[in-house]
Each structure stands twice: as C-alpha cells, then as structure tokens.
Design a protein around this motif. Structure first.
Motif: not given
Length: 442
Positions: A362-368
């Motif tokens: 899964x994704x731990x930190x999302x960077x938009x």
C-alpha cells in the motif's frame, strides 16, 4: 637594440600582470563576509554557534591541521567562493575556509530519538490550506509528539497560528509549532527565492538555520501522511555511519523517467531522487564535507550551495531538487534511499502502476505534485486530499473519513490512478484500525 627593446617590453608586460595578480589575490583574501556570515554574526550569542575557520592542506578530514595552526587563520576574512570555481587563495600557507555552524566529527551511529519528532515545511503563495491539511494528516495518524517548523511568508504567519490554535485541545496536546520567516543569504536572496517555485529552495538552508535541531523530516506542502510519522522517522535508525539524508527515487521506470532522458547535469543513481519527502540528520549535514566537481577539496554544506547554483543555474529545471541530485551524485554513500511508497506520486500510476512496493504494502505517503489536489486530472489524489481536509477532529475516522473516501474512489476508476486507488486505502485502513483499537483499549 631592437632585441633589447622587445625584451624590456616583455618584462614590463609580465610585471604589470604580476601586479594585477597580486592585487587580485589580496582582494580575494580580504573580501568581507556577507550574507550568511552577516546573519551569523548577529546571532553570535546563539547556543552551539561557532564562527571559527577550518584549515586543511589536502582533501578530506585527513588534511585538517591541528588547532594551534588553525588559530593562525582564525581571524582572517575569506569568502565562500570565487567566480573562477576554485578555492580561495592560499592564506597562512594553507587554505582557510569559513567553518560550518557545527563542523564536528559525527558519531558512528544514528539513533532514532524517542523524543519529539521534527517536521519541516515551507509555504509561500496560496499554500496555506494545503499545508494545514498536510499537518492535519500528520497529527491524525501519529501517536508520538511532533514539532512543526513552519517557514512561511510573513502575511501567512497569523493565518497558521489562528488555524492551529483553533484545533481541539486534545489534538494540540500532540504537537507544538514554530513559525519562521523565509530566510536566504542576503546577497543572493532574490535568486534563491525565485528558484523553481517561490521559496522552495528554503529547504536547502534548514540545516544552517535550525542549528539546535538534530534531525528533521522535510516535506512539501502537497504531502499527505497515510500512516504515523514515526514510521518514516524510524529510518534514522537504519542510517549507517555515512548517511546524512534519505529520499525516494524520482522514477521507478527508466523509460518514462525525466533525469536520465533530459537532465543536463549530474543526478543520483539511474533516475534521480525526489526531494518532496526528505529525512535529514542535520547534525551530520552541518559537519560533513562533500565531494564536488568544482574543486578537488571537499566543501561543507554552507560552502557548497552558492557555487553549485552559480555553476548549474542555466542547466537545472527543478531548482533545489536538481542541486540535491548533483550533491548526492558526487556523494552517493551519504544518501539512504527508501522505497517509492514513501513518496507516491501520479508518476507511479498515471501510465499504469509501476511502484511494486506500493502494490505489496500500500501507499504510506501520498505526494500530490503538479497541483492534482486542486484539479480533475487525477481525481483519486484529490479524493484523498478532500477526505482528510473535510474530516472533523473527534469524529469516528472509519465512518467519517475512510468510508466516504472509499465511496469517492469508486468513481475514479476511469483513470489509471483511480484503478490503483485501493493502494491508497490499504495502509490507511490499517492505520485507522490500529488507532481505534488503541482508543478502545485506552
């Protein structure tokens, strides 16, 4: 007779240029310290500050002279750099350099402190709400205390304080914060401020400004934590004796990567690194000497930054991130690289999923990045941002945050990132489940 005249003319010309050379060397050695040096003199009483100079006859720590010899040049004024990409001229038979705030021998290991975690962010322009949402995600999912170091334009300071002080007291007990003005070296302030995005290059100077902070997690304003901050903070315990920082790769797939196809400067590894999430041992950064392509002698962080910008400013596209890539290209042993799920961006799913670690865990930190939180190009990213932004402190996170988010993500499957959106909620489910279990037990 003519031969004598020619010889005399050559002697006069040689003497003239010799005099010019001597004056040039003298001017260089007496050049007054400005910019950071001026600022540091004003802060001379600050704890832990050292204005001494370091001397060395050869590259690296091995070339350092003893303290008695160093003191001979202690009071000399030597500029950080000169426009010819070489070291300052010889002074006192050795090269004198301005010392970094804390140039001491680093300890052999790094301990992940059990005390307050330090999180740094730089906000300029219309980034207030985005930054607050990032801070909110950090507080929501973390159990250990946090200290926010917020660097912002002056007119944003009151807004940050007003917003953070209105959060519920039970939430405020989990963090404290400090706001700082945007600060660059005086003589080149405008050049640094306009590099890439407004104020983005401020992160390069955090080790020189936050001298009392040992380690710091720097993040861009468009970051969202989907699990506790202490999870990435624990990477400090994985640092070996050479590591000073940790970042994730810029790309996983070289065929669509930017640096290996378009960069006109050195970069780290195969595809470069992304500086949107950067874990730093700042004590080590302040004390380390870095190899570079401007001189054979390693330079301190403070000595390195301005010459690097002057040499590469016409060749860099992504501003301070490019400068970091150049630094760690020449010092790869100093960087710890963590997997892509710690800095998951649209690049990892826009053409199909290419972050294998996220597919597994899964994704731990999302960077938009690229403004995807605020347009319709990547609705899956925007859905996560709005779910955290709209969540009200104190409400049940499973019912008021996770469930509405999952419903919204089902409407984004017409995009590649939308089809991979189950990766966005996989770790988030675990995080919320753990928090609720701890709350119930408590």
């Amino acid at each position: 007779m003519r031969c004598y005249l020619q010889a005399l003319t050559l002697c006069v010309v040689f003497a003239f240029f010799s005099v010019l050379y001597v004056f040039n060397q003298l001017a260089s050695s007496l050049e007054s310290q400005s910019g950071w040096a001026d600022m540091e003199k004003q802060k001379g009483s600050r704890k832990g500050y050292n204005t001494g100079y370091i001397l060395r006859k050869e590259a690296g720590v091995a070339g350092l002279n003893d303290r008695q010899i160093r003191d001979r040049c202690y009071s000399l004024s030597v500029s950080y750099w000169n426009p010819y990409w070489r070291l300052p001229p010889d002074v006192c038979d050795v090269n004198c350099f301005m010392d970094s705030p804390s140039r001491e021998k680093p300890s052999a290991g790094v301990k992940a402190s059990t005390e307050r975690m330090h999180l740094g962010v730089v906000a300029c322009g219309p980034r207030l709400e985005e930054t607050l949402t990032m801070l909110k995600s950090a507080v929501l999912f973390s159990t250990k205390p946090l200290h926010f170091h917020i660097f912002a334009e002056d007119h944003l300071h009151y807004s940050f304080k007003d917003s953070l002080n209105t959060w519920p007291s039970v939430v405020q007990n989990k963090f404290n914060y400090t706001t700082y003005p945007i600060t660059f070296p005086r003589e080149n302030a405008n050049e640094w401020k306009k590099l890439f995005k407004p104020c983005a290059s401020q992160r390069l100077f955090l080790p020189l400004i936050l001298k009392d902070v040992d380690s710091l997690l720097y993040v861009d304003t468009d970051i969202l934590f989907l699990q506790p901050v202490e999870e990435i903070w624990s990477f400090l315990s994985l640092f070996n004796s050479s590591h000073v920082a940790a970042m994730a790769p810029e790309h996983e797939e070289p065929r669509i990567a930017w640096y290996n196809r378009f960069a006109r400067h050195p970069y780290y590894g195969r595809t470069g690194v992304n500086s949107g999430v950067m874990l730093m041992n700042m004590t080590r950064i302040r004390g380390r000497l870095f190899k570079n392509d401007m001189t054979r002698v390693p330079l301190s962080w403070k000595e390195l930054l301005m010459p690097l910008l002057q040499k590469y400013k016409l060749n860099i596209t992504w501003g301070d991130q490019d400068l970091l890539n150049i630094i760690f290209h020449h010092n790869p042993e100093s960087l710890h690289v963590f997997p892509c799920q710690w800095n998951y961006r649209p690049d990892h799913c826009i053409y199909g999923s290419n972050c294998r670690q996220a597919e597994q865990d899964g994704v731990f930190i999302l960077h938009g990045n690229r403004g995807v939180y605020h347009d319709d190009k990547q609705p899956a990213f925007r859905a996560v941002y709005e779910a955290i932004q709209k969540y009200t402190f104190g409400e049940n996170m499973a019912d008021s945050l996770l469930l509405p988010l999952e419903v919204k993500l089902q409407t984004t499957t017409h995009t590649y990132c939308g089809r991979a959106s189950h990766l966005f909620t996989r770790r988030l489910k675990q995080t919320i489940g753990s928090i609720q279990q701890e709350t119930t037990q408590g």
